[in-house]
Design an enzyme around this catalytic site. Structure first.
Site, PDB file in Angstrom:
ATOM      1  N   SER A  92      80.790  74.782  27.122  1.00 27.12           N
ATOM      2  CA  SER A  92      81.991  74.298  26.445  1.00 27.12           C
ATOM      3  C   SER A  92      83.212  74.828  27.179  1.00 27.12           C
ATOM      4  O   SER A  92      83.202  75.954  27.697  1.00 27.12           O
ATOM      5  CB  SER A  92      82.011  74.774  24.990  1.00 27.12           C
ATOM      6  N   ARG A  94      76.371  22.817  29.592  1.00 27.44           N
ATOM      7  CA  ARG A  94      76.946  23.979  30.265  1.00 27.44           C
ATOM      8  C   ARG A  94      77.875  24.683  29.303  1.00 27.44           C
ATOM      9  O   ARG A  94      78.733  24.053  28.705  1.00 27.44           O
ATOM     10  CB  ARG A  94      77.723  23.548  31.510  1.00 27.44           C
TER      11      ARG A  94
END
Length: 439
Positions: free
Chosen positions: A282, A321
């Protein structure tokens, strides 16, 4: 995917497979294979086919410029074909991209990328499975609390937990291997999936109709992809199924990573990731040993599952399409593969060298003063009392334990309803976690 944070949620190998350069290379592989097939079938001159194939080299293309122009053109195939025509000499220019359409090139390239991507994920899953198997063997006798709804349930072994992870991972491998054989397919349909342009010039109508199918079949063989029954421009079930299964893979890795994160909690502290130098620290708290790989796997899995929804929602494509839905796959599918690969890789990293604290597991087993063995005592009494009555008696004992400092063993030995049916030795056996591990 140039952002450093995004890179943390992929792997270098998968990022390479779904890079812009790889997509351009895949589309060029399609164009080269198409030209060679058409040359063999006499649709274009063989010299032209050879000239086209020779220029289908990604090193001859400015990939960045192709994608810059694609924003205006609507697809990267248009500037790619334009550049290929510039490179191809003489009469051969006429036959570049002969009879095909942009989606044929992009979908076929996508299938090549997906094939490589699935293989990479399978390799990662096999590593995860192997590490789970090793943990299962090593901890087959390491007793711990089984937890349901985050509360103690009955004893299990950590080996069983790891074996379940392994079995889940093996199922994902089997599914992806089957999917790779079944769901992949070359794409070739021409402008609207009719293959009409390939039939032009045939001596008879029947021959003209067959030429397109022949090109599709030989192109599939050339690219080592299955030939579909029909072109599938707007039918996206193949891509949708692949996406769905990758989501299941990501969710499976999240299960493993989530378990490790929960076991790493300070209050539980039964397992933690390997404490290599510089790993899991940390910036503010020197005591921290964070499960960094498990956290990375969880983050990547959530992103992967989110992309599944995009791909599935894009399946409702209009007519022959899609307008916007097919295009959404261009981002969603690569990101889905990147994030799934990260989830697999990070889960495997979390498992590698996982530090399992068997002493802490034993301590946690005793935190409820024997209440975790309530089902075992119930079953011991049930043989003579029946389960409902036995459960009622043990429920009374559990409440006494919760309201006092006594253990379940002490409460049981003071209750005539128990001692009339079980000896001290039988009570002890019923309350021994190691004796209640089932199969």
């Amino acid at each position: 995917m140039g952002e450093p944070v995004a890179f943390l949620l992929s792997t270098p190998e998968m990022s390479a497979i779904f890079s812009p350069s790889a997509q351009v290379a895949g589309m060029l592989t399609f164009e080269s294979a198409l030209a060679r097939v058409q040359g063999r079938l006499g649709m274009i001159p063989t010299t032209s086919a050879e000239a086209i194939a020779e220029k289908c080299d990604v090193e001859l293309f400015d990939v960045g410029a192709i994608y810059e122009e694609a924003e205006r053109a609507g697809s990267p195939v248009i500037p790619l074909v334009k550049r290929l025509i510039e490179l191809v000499p003489g009469e051969a220019k006429r036959y570049v991209h002969w009879g095909t359409t942009s989606q044929d090139a992009m979908d076929s390239a996508l299938m090549l990328q997906i094939r490589s991507g699935l293989s990479l994920i399978v390799d990662g899953l096999n590593r995860v499975s192997s590490r789970c198997a090793e943990l299962a063997r090593r901890h087959q006798g390491t007793v711990m609390a089984g937890r349901t709804l985050l509360q103690h349930a009955v004893p299990i072994t950590f080996g069983l937990r790891a074996a379940r992870w392994m079995a889940m991972t093996e199922r994902r491998v089997e599914t992806l291997l089957e999917l790779r054989q079944r769901a992949l397919a070359v794409q070739l349909g021409g402008a609207a999936g009719t293959l009409a342009a390939f039939g032009q010039g045939g001596a008879e109508p029947a021959i003209s109709e067959d030429r397109g199918l022949r090109v599709m079949e030989e192109l599939a063989e050339e690219l080592d992809l299955p030939a579909p029954l029909l072109p599938w421009h707007a039918e996206r079930d193949r891509v949708g199924e692949i996406a769905g299964q990758l989501g299941v893979v990501a969710g499976s890795m999240a299960k493993i990573a989530g378990d490790i994160v929960l076991l790493s909690q300070t209050e539980i502290a039964e397992a933690c990731e390997a404490g290599d130098p510089g790993r899991g620290g940390s910036s503010a708290m020197p005591q921290k040993r964070n499960p960094v790989d498990a956290v990375r796997a969880l983050a990547a899995a959530r992103l992967a599952v989110g992309e599944v929804g995009v791909v599935l929602s894009a399946m409702a494509q209009a007519h022959e399409r899609g307008a916007g839905d097919w295009q959404s796959e261009w981002s969603a599918v690569p990101d889905l593969f990147r994030h799934t690969a990260c989830a697999v890789d990070a889960a495997g990293g979390s498992l590698l060298g996982l530090d399992v604290d068997s002493k802490r597991m034993a301590q946690n087993l005793g935190r409820t003063r024997g209440l975790i063995m309530a089902e075992s005592l119930t079953m011991a009494l049930a043989s003579s009392l029946g389960r409902p009555e036995a459960q009622r008696i043990v429920g009374d004992l559990c409440r006494r334990v919760e309201e006092s400092d006594a253990s379940l063993a002490e409460a049981a030995k003071r209750d005539a309803r128990v001692t009339e049916r079980l000896t001290d030795e039988q009570i002890g056996l019923a309350l021994d976690p190691a004796a209640y591990l089932g199969s």
